[in-house]
Design a protein around this motif. Structure first.
Motif, PDB file in Angstrom:
ATOM      1  N   ARG A 184       0.832  -1.205   0.000  1.00 49.87           N
ATOM      2  CA  ARG A 184       0.000   0.000   0.000  1.00 49.87           C
ATOM      3  C   ARG A 184       0.870   1.260   0.000  1.00 49.87           C
ATOM      4  NH1 ARG A 184      -5.607  -0.777   1.739  1.00 49.87           N
ATOM      5  NH2 ARG A 184      -5.695   1.464   2.201  1.00 49.87           N
ATOM      6  N   SER A 362      -6.343   4.293  11.685  1.00 48.56           N
ATOM      7  CA  SER A 362      -5.568   3.051  11.723  1.00 48.56           C
ATOM      8  C   SER A 362      -4.321   3.172  12.584  1.00 48.56           C
ATOM      9  CB  SER A 362      -5.174   2.639  10.298  1.00 48.56           C
ATOM     10  OG  SER A 362      -4.434   3.670   9.670  1.00 48.56           O
ATOM     11  N   PRO A 379      -6.298  -4.696   5.969  1.00 47.42           N
ATOM     12  CA  PRO A 379      -6.905  -3.779   4.992  1.00 47.42           C
ATOM     13  C   PRO A 379      -8.385  -3.541   5.276  1.00 47.42           C
ATOM     14  CG  PRO A 379      -5.501  -5.376   3.883  1.00 47.42           C
ATOM     15  CD  PRO A 379      -5.603  -5.823   5.310  1.00 47.42           C
ATOM     16  N   GLU A 380      -9.057  -4.567   5.779  1.00 47.72           N
ATOM     17  CA  GLU A 380     -10.479  -4.414   6.097  1.00 47.72           C
ATOM     18  C   GLU A 380     -10.693  -3.398   7.219  1.00 47.72           C
ATOM     19  OE1 GLU A 380      -9.633  -7.764   3.794  1.00 47.72           O
ATOM     20  OE2 GLU A 380      -8.895  -7.402   5.847  1.00 47.72           O
ATOM     21  N   GLU A 383     -10.774   0.109   5.717  1.00 43.43           N
ATOM     22  CA  GLU A 383     -12.057   0.401   5.065  1.00 43.43           C
ATOM     23  C   GLU A 383     -13.128   0.722   6.103  1.00 43.43           C
ATOM     24  OE1 GLU A 383     -12.907  -2.996   2.700  1.00 43.43           O
ATOM     25  OE2 GLU A 383     -11.104  -2.799   1.460  1.00 43.43           O
ATOM     26  N   SER A 384     -13.156  -0.046   7.180  1.00 45.08           N
ATOM     27  CA  SER A 384     -14.146   0.174   8.233  1.00 45.08           C
ATOM     28  C   SER A 384     -13.929   1.521   8.922  1.00 45.08           C
ATOM     29  CB  SER A 384     -14.068  -0.972   9.251  1.00 45.08           C
ATOM     30  OG  SER A 384     -14.932  -0.743  10.342  1.00 45.08           O
ATOM     31  N   ALA A 386     -12.415   4.141   7.690  1.00 42.69           N
ATOM     32  CA  ALA A 386     -12.712   5.225   6.755  1.00 42.69           C
ATOM     33  C   ALA A 386     -14.209   5.521   6.715  1.00 42.69           C
ATOM     34  CB  ALA A 386     -12.185   4.891   5.363  1.00 42.69           C
ATOM     35  N   ARG A 387     -15.034   4.485   6.786  1.00 43.52           N
ATOM     36  CA  ARG A 387     -16.491   4.701   6.815  1.00 43.52           C
ATOM     37  C   ARG A 387     -16.910   5.439   8.079  1.00 43.52           C
ATOM     38  NH1 ARG A 387     -16.435  -0.614   4.647  1.00 43.52           N
ATOM     39  NH2 ARG A 387     -16.831  -1.526   6.707  1.00 43.52           N
ATOM     40  N   GLU A 414      -2.234   6.763   5.939  1.00 44.30           N
ATOM     41  CA  GLU A 414      -3.046   6.108   4.923  1.00 44.30           C
ATOM     42  C   GLU A 414      -3.828   7.127   4.108  1.00 44.30           C
ATOM     43  OE1 GLU A 414      -3.878   3.153   3.531  1.00 44.30           O
ATOM     44  OE2 GLU A 414      -2.044   2.379   4.451  1.00 44.30           O
ATOM     45  N   GLU A 416      -6.266   6.702   2.108  1.00 48.34           N
ATOM     46  CA  GLU A 416      -7.707   6.454   2.139  1.00 48.34           C
ATOM     47  C   GLU A 416      -8.368   7.175   3.315  1.00 48.34           C
ATOM     48  OE1 GLU A 416     -10.838   2.665   2.325  1.00 48.34           O
ATOM     49  OE2 GLU A 416      -8.744   2.340   1.752  1.00 48.34           O
ATOM     50  N   GLU A 417      -7.619   7.336   4.403  1.00 48.01           N
ATOM     51  CA  GLU A 417      -8.153   7.998   5.586  1.00 48.01           C
ATOM     52  C   GLU A 417      -7.842   9.492   5.592  1.00 48.01           C
ATOM     53  OE1 GLU A 417      -7.438   5.732   9.317  1.00 48.01           O
ATOM     54  OE2 GLU A 417      -6.248   4.431   8.006  1.00 48.01           O
ATOM     55  N   GLN A 421     -10.033  10.914   1.835  1.00 48.99           N
ATOM     56  CA  GLN A 421     -11.158  11.270   2.710  1.00 48.99           C
ATOM     57  C   GLN A 421     -11.511  12.740   2.538  1.00 48.99           C
ATOM     58  OE1 GLN A 421     -13.849  10.069   4.294  1.00 48.99           O
ATOM     59  NE2 GLN A 421     -12.676   8.907   5.826  1.00 48.99           N
TER      60      GLN A 421
END
Length: 481
Positions: A184, A362, A379-380, A383-384, A386-387, A414, A416-417, A421
């Motif tokens: 990543r 994270s 990785p899961e 994702e959780s 970030a939601r 990260e 994604e975060e 985001q």
């Protein structure tokens, strides 16, 4: 298994201790304390820093032994993939067949042989064998002795760089990170920067403290520390921060800490309140505030004047915030507990001058402080999380008054975060625009270090190698009038 059963024999004629026996229990060594901590972290999922702190308080080790135990715990967890890679070549029946405590004992001992040149090899091996004799039977102690002495014979070979064509596997094995995490970071930052992130994440964190500007200056704080034999210098990143050199012991035990003259805080974390830039008399909200480091910093910057709501999900953490505020002499803090996603209904009117969402994340920016994160996250999980962050963002911004400031921060690296985001956030909330008008005392060191450039738009990603501090993301927005 107790020591009598472990040895396979029992001394006859040894009297049982009577109720009046005043003999003290045997003092545990630094390596025994480290092993106990490693086993609990591995088996019970305990946080390494909390478990180690409890163990050290109970053991009452000397400062030198406490430093050794700390080094062994963090180092063994940080390097566990690389240690297992080396040990697999020496344990004939395979590491997965070992009892958990034996596996941790071998890791801890291998860490000393491979990474701690200042520790005599015979000391590491001999004490490992003694621990194995106390906790197990003669077969186990013999196996431990054989594996470690074999490693000693092959030490030069074991310390050679790991050669792998695949960059993911090479970096993962060299610096002891899971492949998915390395992959990543290579995708986000490129191979060279990803390798630097992994290297920096294995360094020992330095201690830093934030001077209570309402009570004394940085210079005076440094003088007080010097009287305790502790050397401290101004932070190159955060105004009002001091970086402590060497092993200073537990800084919370100093009288000056109890008197509220400073707080322990990482330098990157200190930037968050400074980016918020609250003024005296403002109304401010810290959505996820425990244990209160950023909250109390905000209050200090407000000159303890105005209104500061400090919320946290967990009721028992409310007292942590209150205790910190009381210690620092801050009366402006109002600690409350509840779900941050409910704050908009609890405080209707959108009238906060500044809202800070230091979001759950994270935590990949603090791996050097909590190395087990490498092995417990997936990785899961990202994702959780970030939601959850998106849900909290959508609620928190309702509380910002027109013309007010909103700051989002995480202690992760990260995208994604963080960057992703924020891009999504701006699409959903076009009334919030990036705000690059940060205080110059924050921007100057970032520019000097090349972390931000002329294209700075109001968000920064600090990586652990930039200043030797935690990885942190901070973004600031202004709500349109």
């Amino acid at each position: 298994m107790n020591a009598v059963k472990a040895s396979g024999s029992k001394k006859t004629g040894s009297p049982h201790p009577s109720r009046g026996d005043q003999r003290k229990p045997r003092q545990h060594t630094a390596r025994e304390i480290a092993l106990q901590t490693l086993v609990k972290v591995a088996e019970a999922g305990a946080y390494s820093n909390l478990q180690l702190n409890r163990a050290l308080q109970d053991a009452q080790l000397t400062r030198q032994d406490a430093a050794l135990a700390t080094e062994l715990v963090y180092g063994s967890i940080q390097q566990q993939r690389t240690l297992d890679y080396r040990l697999e070549k020496l344990v004939a029946k395979g590491l997965d067949k070992l009892a958990p405590w034996v596996h941790q004992l071998l890791r801890m001992s291998a860490y000393q042989l491979l990474y701690l040149d200042r520790i005599p090899a015979h000391a590491a091996v001999n004490e490992a064998v003694q621990i194995a004799k106390q906790r197990g039977h003669s077969g186990i102690s013999g196996m431990v002795n054989g594996v470690l002495r074999n490693m000693l014979r092959r030490l030069a070979e074991m310390k050679l760089p790991i050669e792998e064509i695949d960059p993911v596997r090479r970096i993962g094995l060299t610096y002891s990170y899971p492949d998915w995490m390395v992959r990543r970071w290579i995708e986000s930052y490129g191979e060279a920067v990803a390798e630097e992130i992994c290297r920096a994440g294995n360094e020992s964190p330095h201690a830093s403290l934030r001077v209570n500007s309402l009570r004394l200056s940085e210079e005076k704080a440094a003088e007080l520390l010097a009287k305790e034999g502790i050397q401290a210098s101004p932070s190159k990143l955060a105004a009002g921060g001091l970086v402590v050199s060497g092993h200073a012991g537990n800084l919370t035990q100093l009288a000056a800490y109890g008197e509220g003259l400073w707080s322990l805080q990482d330098e990157s974390s200190m930037l968050v309140a400074q980016v918020c830039a609250p003024k005296p008399g403002m109304t401010v909200l810290d959505c996820c505030s425990a244990p209160g480091g950023k909250t109390t910093h905000l209050a200090e910057l407000m000159d303890n004047s105005g209104r500061l709501i400090a919320n946290d999900l967990h009721p028992h953490k409310r007292k942590l915030i209150e205790d910190q505020a009381e210690r620092l002499g801050l009366t402006v803090v109002e600690a409350v507990s509840g779900d941050a996603s409910d704050l908009a209904s609890r405080y209707p009117g959108a009238d906060f001058d500044v809202v800070l969402l230091d979001a759950p994340c994270s935590g990949f920016g603090v791996i050097r402080r909590k190395p087990e994160i490498k092995w417990t996250k997936s990785p899961e999980d990202i994702e959780s999380i970030a939601r959850l962050q998106q849900r909290l963002l959508d609620e928190a911004v309702k509380l910002v008054k027109p013309g007010g400031t909103f700051v989002y921060s995480t202690c992760t690296i990260e995208r994604e975060e963080n960057e992703a985001q924020m891009a999504s956030f701006m699409q959903r909330h076009p009334s919030f625009v990036p705000d690059a008008d940060w205080p110059q005392q924050v921007l100057a060191p970032l520019r000097e270090a090349g972390v931000i450039g002329v294209d700075f738009s109001g968000a920064v990603q600090l990586l652990p190698q930039h200043f030797g501090s935690d990885g942190f993301f901070i973004a600031r927005f202004k709500r349109a009038n």
